[in-house]
Motif scaffolding. Sequence first.
Motif, mmCIF file in Angstrom:
data_model
loop_
_atom_site.group_PDB
_atom_site.id
_atom_site.type_symbol
_atom_site.label_atom_id
_atom_site.label_comp_id
_atom_site.label_asym_id
_atom_site.label_seq_id
_atom_site.Cartn_x
_atom_site.Cartn_y
_atom_site.Cartn_z
ATOM 1 N N ASN A 65 1.018 -1.269 -0.189
ATOM 2 C CA ASN A 65 -0.428 0.351 -0.419
ATOM 3 C C ASN A 65 0.901 1.338 0.046
ATOM 4 N N VAL A 66 2.072 1.771 0.719
ATOM 5 C CA VAL A 66 2.640 2.099 0.990
ATOM 6 C C VAL A 66 4.059 2.452 -0.305
ATOM 7 N N ILE A 67 4.123 1.684 -0.947
ATOM 8 C CA ILE A 67 4.438 1.272 -2.451
ATOM 9 C C ILE A 67 3.790 2.496 -3.411
ATOM 10 N N VAL A 68 2.506 2.066 -3.306
ATOM 11 C CA VAL A 68 1.502 2.869 -4.045
ATOM 12 C C VAL A 68 1.580 4.210 -4.077
ATOM 13 N N ASN A 69 0.937 4.188 -2.750
ATOM 14 C CA ASN A 69 1.255 6.286 -2.387
ATOM 15 C C ASN A 69 2.345 6.476 -1.825
ATOM 16 N N GLU A 70 3.375 6.179 -2.658
ATOM 17 C CA GLU A 70 4.449 6.541 -2.823
ATOM 18 C C GLU A 70 4.688 7.199 -4.103
ATOM 19 N N ARG A 71 3.816 6.808 -5.250
ATOM 20 C CA ARG A 71 4.320 6.362 -6.218
ATOM 21 C C ARG A 71 2.789 8.046 -6.740
ATOM 22 N N VAL A 72 2.296 8.122 -6.312
ATOM 23 C CA VAL A 72 1.246 8.563 -6.266
ATOM 24 C C VAL A 72 1.203 10.307 -5.529
ATOM 25 N N LYS A 73 2.063 10.079 -4.192
ATOM 26 C CA LYS A 73 2.168 11.365 -3.999
ATOM 27 C C LYS A 73 3.394 11.391 -2.894
ATOM 28 N N THR A 74 4.512 11.774 -2.347
ATOM 29 C CA THR A 74 5.628 11.602 -1.655
ATOM 30 C C THR A 74 5.179 12.908 -0.030
ATOM 31 N N ASP A 75 5.104 12.536 1.038
ATOM 32 C CA ASP A 75 5.234 13.460 1.543
ATOM 33 C C ASP A 75 5.880 13.020 2.991
ATOM 34 N N ASN A 76 5.907 13.788 4.394
ATOM 35 C CA ASN A 76 6.588 13.190 5.747
ATOM 36 C C ASN A 76 5.877 11.703 5.577
ATOM 37 N N ILE A 77 4.647 11.973 6.039
ATOM 38 C CA ILE A 77 4.056 10.825 6.571
ATOM 39 C C ILE A 77 4.216 9.344 5.414
ATOM 40 N N ILE A 78 3.912 9.786 4.309
ATOM 41 C CA ILE A 78 4.095 8.778 3.554
ATOM 42 C C ILE A 78 5.439 7.656 3.401
ATOM 43 N N ASP A 79 6.406 8.670 3.029
ATOM 44 C CA ASP A 79 8.020 8.438 2.816
ATOM 45 C C ASP A 79 8.311 8.042 4.650
ATOM 46 N N PHE A 80 7.666 8.667 5.416
ATOM 47 C CA PHE A 80 8.019 8.479 7.284
ATOM 48 C C PHE A 80 8.074 6.775 6.794
ATOM 49 N N SER A 81 6.595 6.192 6.536
ATOM 50 C CA SER A 81 5.787 5.291 6.603
ATOM 51 C C SER A 81 7.102 4.116 5.991
ATOM 52 N N PHE A 82 7.262 5.111 4.939
ATOM 53 C CA PHE A 82 8.357 3.704 3.546
ATOM 54 C C PHE A 82 9.322 3.312 4.290
ATOM 55 N N TYR A 83 9.951 3.904 4.477
ATOM 56 C CA TYR A 83 11.518 3.770 5.523
ATOM 57 C C TYR A 83 12.007 3.023 6.928
ATOM 58 N N ILE A 84 10.732 3.620 7.643
ATOM 59 C CA ILE A 84 10.390 3.096 8.777
ATOM 60 C C ILE A 84 10.519 1.046 8.110
ATOM 61 N N GLN A 85 9.425 0.944 7.071
ATOM 62 C CA GLN A 85 9.098 -0.431 7.334
ATOM 63 C C GLN A 85 10.704 -1.082 5.920
ATOM 64 N N ILE A 86 11.284 -0.636 5.688
ATOM 65 C CA ILE A 86 11.901 -0.752 5.440
ATOM 66 C C ILE A 86 13.414 -0.938 6.420
ATOM 67 N N LEU A 87 13.231 -0.268 7.079
ATOM 68 C CA LEU A 87 13.949 -0.467 9.050
ATOM 69 C C LEU A 87 13.714 -1.858 8.835
ATOM 70 N N PHE A 88 12.698 -1.244 9.168
ATOM 71 C CA PHE A 88 12.246 -3.167 10.197
ATOM 72 C C PHE A 88 12.716 -4.008 9.270
ATOM 73 N N LEU A 89 12.317 -4.220 8.529
ATOM 74 C CA LEU A 89 12.893 -5.049 7.447
ATOM 75 C C LEU A 89 14.256 -5.327 7.112
ATOM 76 N N ILE A 90 15.180 -4.695 7.506
ATOM 77 C CA ILE A 90 16.829 -5.316 7.511
ATOM 78 C C ILE A 90 16.642 -5.358 8.816
ATOM 79 N N MET A 91 16.826 -4.805 9.581
ATOM 80 C CA MET A 91 16.925 -5.538 11.346
ATOM 81 C C MET A 91 16.412 -6.700 11.813
ATOM 82 N N SER A 92 15.063 -6.633 11.368
ATOM 83 C CA SER A 92 14.639 -8.345 11.748
ATOM 84 C C SER A 92 15.990 -9.290 10.764
ATOM 85 N N PHE A 93 17.019 -9.273 10.212
ATOM 86 C CA PHE A 93 16.851 -10.404 9.861
ATOM 87 C C PHE A 93 18.676 -10.497 11.185
#
Length: 410
Positions: free
Chosen positions: A345-373
């Motif tokens: 969902n957040v990847i789809v939203n980023e393609r439409v519009k980027t702002d602080n809220i969408i960006d932070f949501s996107f990057y924090i998911q990447i952080l959790f994904l990387i750190m979960s290894f």
Amino acid sequence: MNYRFHISISKIFYVIVAFLSCWYFYFASSFKLRPYPSLFWIAMAALSILMAFIHRTRLNKIDIAYLLGMIFLIGLSLSSVNPIASIGVLGNYIIYYLVARFITKNCDGEKIHSIILFFSIIHLVCLYMQVLFPDLYTRVVLPLLPDSIHTEVIEQMNWNKAYYGFSMQTSMCAMYLSIGAVLSAVRAKNEQKTTKKMFYIILVALFLMGTFFTQRRGSSAAALVIIALIYMRTKGNKISKILFGIAIVVMIAVIGIQNIPGMSGIINKMSKFASSGSLMNGRDVFFGRAVHAIMQKPLFGWGAGQVEAAIGYAWLENSFLSILVQLGVIGFVIFYFPLVKLMKNVIVNERVKTDNIIDFSFYIQILFLIMSFIENYYGEAQHIFIFFVIVLAQRRYVNTNIMESKYENE
């Protein structure tokens, strides 16, 4: 006027709820600053359910997928090696989700971000106090942590140069600082005013160096990767960005990586691991045990919270292996399905519009994904609270403005 006053009171109430909930999350190490934590979270979850009924809140697809999934996993817990304990663990996941959903449903995303940044800065200040003014730290901050951890914190600080800040574990401190670093980088990326942009860039540097002082290699590496990704995705000439990045690397090589504040401790730590024959600090042994445990109970696992029963050790620093051990393959799919859906969902939203809220949501998911290894980010119920608070945050002021405009016209 009464209608506007009602809106203002509602805003204040939800901001207070968000602030208190983040207070209990960020001060999880201190029972002196967060009295009766279990009672607080249960009360907040009950309040969220009550308010949902009062306002007739509709469940969205993510709510349904997550809550039904957890209920199904609770049913599977009947076959756990310890059903009661497993049900309690999964119940915590539901409680933290309900509170996070309650906050994000009623509080503006930017206000939530400001609260998160505020508490991240508090942890940043505590860490640098420990580094620069250890005597002041031991007098002011350390007494607020449990007495059982005092000796370990002082020994690690004096002998290994590993700093805890306001936490019982360096991994917790590194998590708080990494979240602050990513949020600051997102705001720096989208900020138009030069002074504010410089302020957030300085915060990024301070948060990042703070992770170095915790000696959590994975947290520092993950934060660096995400900050680099944010930098490369900012507006501007990509070639100049690459050249600037190369210049930074060359400068670090000339200065010496060991001269970067906090890096000497990480280098010494890695040297010790290398001399012992394992850079993984013994994690590979527990990973092997985890694979063996999964093979024993592949479908439904050993039960939520039953890692110690499965591998003989209470902590498994890999979220994916941890969930497989606890919930099996079937539980693994159920557990991660809503999280995959959120990422989509957040990847789809980023393609439409980027702002602080969408960006932070996107990057924090990447952080959790990387750190979960390399850490157990998804495998800790309380971590899920901050994850969902960030990922589900949305803008709220637009709807409020519309309602106020309608009131004025009437």
